[in-house]
Motif scaffolding. Structure first.
Motif, short mmCIF file in Angstrom:
data_model
loop_
_atom_site.label_atom_id
_atom_site.label_comp_id
_atom_site.label_asym_id
_atom_site.label_seq_id
_atom_site.Cartn_x
_atom_site.Cartn_y
_atom_site.Cartn_z
N ILE A 141 0.83 -1.21 0.00
CA ILE A 141 0.00 0.00 0.00
C ILE A 141 0.87 1.26 0.00
CG2 ILE A 141 -0.20 0.34 2.51
CD1 ILE A 141 -3.21 0.93 2.02
N THR A 142 0.36 2.30 -0.61
CA THR A 142 1.00 3.61 -0.57
C THR A 142 -0.05 4.65 -0.19
OG1 THR A 142 0.58 4.02 -2.93
CG2 THR A 142 2.70 3.02 -2.34
N PHE A 143 0.43 5.73 0.42
CA PHE A 143 -0.44 6.82 0.82
C PHE A 143 0.10 8.12 0.21
CE2 PHE A 143 -1.07 3.63 4.11
CZ PHE A 143 -2.46 3.61 4.24
N PRO A 144 -0.30 8.44 -1.01
CA PRO A 144 0.17 9.67 -1.65
C PRO A 144 -0.53 10.89 -1.05
CG PRO A 144 -1.47 8.61 -3.03
CD PRO A 144 -1.23 7.68 -1.86
N PRO A 145 -0.05 12.09 -1.37
CA PRO A 145 -0.74 13.29 -0.88
C PRO A 145 -2.05 13.57 -1.61
CG PRO A 145 1.17 13.87 -2.22
CD PRO A 145 1.24 12.39 -2.01
N GLY A 146 -2.21 13.01 -2.81
CA GLY A 146 -3.44 13.26 -3.56
C GLY A 146 -3.76 12.12 -4.50
N LEU A 147 -5.03 12.02 -4.87
CA LEU A 147 -5.51 11.06 -5.86
C LEU A 147 -6.37 11.81 -6.87
CD1 LEU A 147 -6.71 8.15 -3.52
CD2 LEU A 147 -4.71 8.07 -5.02
N VAL A 148 -6.40 11.32 -8.10
CA VAL A 148 -7.26 11.92 -9.12
C VAL A 148 -8.21 10.85 -9.62
CG1 VAL A 148 -7.39 13.09 -11.34
CG2 VAL A 148 -5.44 13.53 -9.81
N PHE A 149 -9.50 11.03 -9.34
CA PHE A 149 -10.53 10.13 -9.85
C PHE A 149 -10.98 10.65 -11.21
CE2 PHE A 149 -10.35 8.89 -5.55
CZ PHE A 149 -10.91 7.62 -5.44
N LYS A 150 -10.98 9.76 -12.20
CA LYS A 150 -11.33 10.16 -13.57
C LYS A 150 -12.46 9.29 -14.09
CE LYS A 150 -9.39 10.82 -18.21
NZ LYS A 150 -8.17 10.72 -19.05
N HIS A 151 -13.52 9.96 -14.56
CA HIS A 151 -14.66 9.22 -15.12
C HIS A 151 -14.22 8.53 -16.40
CE1 HIS A 151 -18.65 8.29 -16.69
NE2 HIS A 151 -19.14 8.55 -15.48
N ARG A 152 -14.44 7.24 -16.45
CA ARG A 152 -13.94 6.41 -17.54
C ARG A 152 -14.47 6.85 -18.90
NH1 ARG A 152 -14.73 2.14 -15.18
NH2 ARG A 152 -12.65 1.38 -14.69
N GLU A 153 -15.70 7.32 -18.98
CA GLU A 153 -16.31 7.66 -20.27
C GLU A 153 -16.31 9.16 -20.54
OE1 GLU A 153 -20.12 6.01 -19.64
OE2 GLU A 153 -19.43 3.93 -19.72
N LYS A 154 -16.61 9.95 -19.53
CA LYS A 154 -16.78 11.38 -19.75
C LYS A 154 -15.52 12.20 -19.47
CE LYS A 154 -21.71 11.04 -18.65
NZ LYS A 154 -21.74 9.60 -18.31
#
Length: 298
Positions: A141-154
């Motif tokens: 596991i890693t704990f980065p300072p940020g994550l980017v969630f990206k909608h697969r289609e839009k």
């Protein structure tokens, strides 16, 4: 000093090389933060809420959610060793480990658990048991300072982080802040004195941090989900897209941001009495759900 009235940190830096997580309209995601899990001592703010949290986690597991912790999950400023926290909340970490095995547990660091960002820290510290018999709870596991969630289609993007990056005292100067909390404010907390430097206790600081995060969301034409201030934020469509999931240690309830079937909602978990006089943990929708498309009209 900037327009928000703070000497802000660098929010953009949290997303340099940030992992990208794909989602779609069938996804179920929940964001929670600021548990501050401790050692069950007098300074452990999470202890009174442990059963509510366990019930919420059971619900999210059974309902097929991906569970995301947005920092300050473990109180590693007041407690030197993770083992102290594991001894108190082993059942919770075992539940999280099951989610992790199913690729349904993610996390970012907050200021109070910022040590987790070190590459080998989780491997060396987040263990069950002692000595040669200790077992890694979350291998790899890693704990980065940020994550980017990206909608697969839009292609919509949701930037998630703890939020302390908007405050230089808790980002660039976190070592000083940790020293003060560990050796000054923790003893005073046991006497009932609140730390005025914490965003959760300082309304002026809350407003400044919220301004920083909302401004960043607007300037970068994105949606931001954060914690840190312990104050919920759920904007209307057309307003800067800064959301805050609140916290898990305030006013006898805990709050969360959920994304389900293409909609976003703020929910509240607490304890209520039934007509028969029994106490039960309940989930209540406070805001929403609002379709994500309302926040991404272009």
């Amino acid at each position: 000093m900037n327009a928000c009235g703070t000497r802000g940190g660098d929010i953009s830096r949290a997303f340099v090389g940030a992992p990208e997580v794909l989602f779609d309209d069938s996804s179920k995601i929940v964001f929670m933060s600021d548990m501050h899990r401790g050692d069950a001592g007098g300074a452990d703010a999470f202890y009174p809420y442990r059963n509510i949290f366990a019930a919420a986690l059971t619900y999210y597991d059974a309902s097929g959610f991906t569970y995301v912790e947005l920092g300050d999950s473990d109180e590693l400023w007041e407690n030197r060793e993770f083992s102290e926290i594991w001894l108190t909340y082993g059942n919770i970490f075992e539940s999280l480990a099951v989610l992790y095995e199913q690729d349904r547990y993610l996390g970012v660091v907050g200021n109070h658990d910022i040590v987790k960002k070190r590459p080998r820290w989780p491997e060396e510290n987040m263990k069950a048991g002692e000595g040669d018999e200790a077992v890694e709870l979350f291998p790899g596991i890693t704990f980065p300072p940020g994550l980017v969630f990206k909608h697969r289609e839009k292609g919509w993007k949701i930037h998630v982080l703890h939020g302390h990056q908007a405050d230089v005292l808790n980002s660039d100067l976190w070592l000083i802040s940790r020293f003060l909390v560990r050796y000054l404010w923790r003893p005073l907390t046991l006497l009932g004195v609140k730390n005025p430097l914490r965003a959760a206790n300082n309304h002026k600081k809350k407003r400044s941090i919220e301004c920083e995060l909302a401004t960043w969301a607007k300037q970068n034409n994105t949606m931001v989900v954060a914690g840190h201030t312990h104050r919920i934020a759920f904007p209307k469509p057309g307003e800067p897209r800064y959301f805050n999931d609140g916290c898990c240690v305030r006013k006898e309830v805990m709050t969360a941001i959920e994304i389900v079937r293409g909609g976003v909602a703020l929910v509240q978990w607490g304890i209520k009495s039934t007509d028969e006089g029994f106490l039960c943990v309940t989930r209540e929708v406070v805001h929403g759900p609002v379709p994500l498309v309302a926040y991404f009209p272009d």
